[in-house]
Design a protein around this motif. Structure first.
Motif, PDB file in Angstrom:
ATOM      1  N   GLY A 305     -23.076  63.569 -57.634  1.00  0.00           N
ATOM      2  CA  GLY A 305     -24.302  63.848 -57.082  1.00  0.00           C
ATOM      3  C   GLY A 305     -25.858  62.939 -57.863  1.00  0.00           C
ATOM      4  O   GLY A 305     -25.061  61.898 -57.225  1.00  0.00           O
ATOM      5  N   LYS A 344     -25.583  74.275 -58.614  1.00  0.00           N
ATOM      6  CA  LYS A 344     -26.395  73.342 -58.242  1.00  0.00           C
ATOM      7  C   LYS A 344     -27.047  72.179 -58.847  1.00  0.00           C
ATOM      8  O   LYS A 344     -27.075  70.879 -58.922  1.00  0.00           O
ATOM      9  N   TYR A 345     -26.876  72.275 -60.636  1.00  0.00           N
ATOM     10  CA  TYR A 345     -28.320  71.001 -61.516  1.00  0.00           C
ATOM     11  C   TYR A 345     -26.475  71.180 -62.158  1.00  0.00           C
ATOM     12  O   TYR A 345     -27.144  72.486 -63.126  1.00  0.00           O
ATOM     13  N   ASP A 381     -27.222  68.650 -56.572  1.00  0.00           N
ATOM     14  CA  ASP A 381     -26.001  68.828 -55.082  1.00  0.00           C
ATOM     15  C   ASP A 381     -27.054  67.377 -54.746  1.00  0.00           C
ATOM     16  O   ASP A 381     -26.563  66.916 -53.286  1.00  0.00           O
ATOM     17  N   THR A 382     -27.896  67.822 -54.396  1.00  0.00           N
ATOM     18  CA  THR A 382     -29.300  66.310 -53.533  1.00  0.00           C
ATOM     19  C   THR A 382     -30.277  65.497 -54.376  1.00  0.00           C
ATOM     20  O   THR A 382     -30.775  66.118 -55.866  1.00  0.00           O
TER      21      THR A 382
END
Length: 461
Positions: A305, A344-345, A381-382
């Protein structure tokens, strides 16, 4: 040859060393200069990203002094785990520095590079053959996990380095290597006892850390005889003692009597330490016991990540008393606000002054600090999502209305502006496994070149 002298300038190439100490070592007419160039200690980022954790200018400074000394004394210079992690990118990086030094100084060198990066398909083949096994605390690995590794290196033993020495190399740049090997390979090639040579290498790889007072940025000399070795720091302000040397022998070991490495184990059950004068220690009795099957350690790192952090502090005793409950509630609010992205985090809080170092292992539960340092960390993830979540977490904590709060303004102090720091890619180790090999050389190609045949772009691969 009844003894061999090995000069270790510094604990890691790029950590530096006093020129005065180094010159004292050169005056002792060493047979080889060797240095460890890397470690997994700084974490998986450097293997995964292909970057070095040491500064280029610092590495160049150290290398320049070592190569110049090797040329003057006509002795080989050996570098292990070049570039910090020893993958192809790191080896190329170190070779590029050597090329720059050669161009500036006009040195004439026969250079040997030893690759250590292993293709993922080869690792998967070994897995299918049942020749891959986890090292504690790693778990069994599958092919999908192997594919996730951005880079995989093998930890070479003495054999590839001996091949490079046999080829007449003046300078050896080895990829990922078992730490003692660059110090032990030359003595073993010359017929000295393997266990003693490797044990001496285990000490020398950290240079004067094994002295009192210890330093990773100062020189140590190892003198290997047929049945012993002697350690001597080259700064007169330092001394080796039985305690300092024996204590360092325990460094990075799970078993005080066994030191495992490629192809076997150093047996220390009969090792003895003797103070022979005020500054030197003599070591005897270390033996090498070969394994039935030759194995090497694999290290791999994968991208997991992107990180954003925010550093803050608080001196409010009301907030400090209930910090755990506050952070728990802030995390709940953030997760509720970003419920659609919850998978996602991840949010982490590190509270310095409470348990920022030990975390859940901290035995002291009562907070006695008058102020706390709080690190907010988000891995997502971003990078964009990590930025957003960290910003929201920081502002939520800044203005959170905890019970008993008196102030109406923000309750955190930020030392930096901007308060949110985009830290980029995050890696974790996903391979910490042994692979059984038929030949200790098979994953470690030795390539020779001269100052005239170094690739123009400094690249091996």
């Amino acid at each position: 040859m009844d003894k061999i002298k090995v000069l270790s300038p510094t604990a890691i190439l790029g950590y530096g060393f006093p020129v005065e100490s180094f010159e004292r070592g050169l005056d002792r007419k060493p047979d080889v200069i060797a240095v460890d160039g890397g470690s997994t200690d700084p974490g998986p980022y450097y293997l995964g990203s292909g970057l070095s954790f040491t500064d280029r200018n610092a590495v160049k400074r150290d290398l320049h002094l070592m190569i110049e000394a090797g040329q003057k004394l006509n002795i080989p210079v050996l570098v292990g785990t070049a570039g910090g992690s020893g993958a192809s990118a790191h080896l190329n990086w170190c070779l590029d520095i050597v090329k720059e030094i050669i161009n500036e100084e006009g040195f004439k060198l026969k250079i040997a590079t030893i690759g250590a990066e292993i293709d993922r398909e080869e690792v998967k083949n070994r897995l299918r053959e049942g020749k891959l096994s986890p090292l504690y605390p790693a778990e069994e690995v599958n092919e999908e996990e192997i594919d996730r590794a951005t880079r995989i290196v093998g930890q070479m033993g003495i054999e590839p380095i001996i091949e490079a020495l046999k080829g007449g190399a003046d300078l050896i740049l080895a990829g990922r290597a078992y730490d003692p090997t660059v110090f032990a390979a030359y003595p073993i090639l010359k017929g000295f006892e393997r266990g003693l040579a490797l044990h001496m290498g285990k000490i020398l790889e950290c240079a004067s850390i094994a002295a009192d007072p210890g330093s990773g940025s100062d020189c140590m000399l190892g003198i290997l005889g047929q049945d012993h070795f002697i350690l001597e720091p080259l700064n007169p302000e330092r001394r080796c003692t039985v305690t300092s040397v024996s204590a360092h022998t325990l460094y990075e070991k799970s078993n005080p009597y066994k030191l495992y490495g490629p192809g076997g184990v150093i047996d220390l059950t009969e090792t003895e330490f003797e103070q022979i004068d005020e500054r030197r220690v003599k070591v005897t009795g270390s033996k090498f016991i070969p394994d039935e099957d030759y194995t090497i350690k694999l290290e791999g790192a994968k991208l997991v990540g992107y990180r954003t952090i925010s550093i803050a502090g608080t001196r409010d005793p009301i907030m400090i008393r209930q910090i755990d409950d506050i952070l728990k509630e802030v995390k709940r609010i953030v997760n509720e606000s970003f419920s659609e992205d919850r998978e996602k985090y991840n949010i982490y809080f590190r509270v310095y002054g409470k348990n920022g170092v030990m975390g859940k292992l901290e035995p002291v539960q009562e907070i006695t600090a008058h102020e706390l340092g709080i690190v907010i960390e988000v891995i997502a993830d971003t990078q964009k999502r990590a930025n957003s979540i960290c910003s929201f977490t920081r502002s939520t904590l800044l203005h959170y209305g905890y019970p008993g709060r008196v102030a109406t303004a923000g309750n955190l102090a930020f030392p930096y502006s901007p308060s949110d720091i985009k830290a980029g890619e995050v890696y974790e180790f996903n391979l910490h496994h042994l692979v059984q090999v038929d030949d200790p050389l098979e994953y470690f190609p030795v390539r020779f070149m001269t100052e005239d045949t170094i690739p123009e772009d400094g690249r091996l691969t």
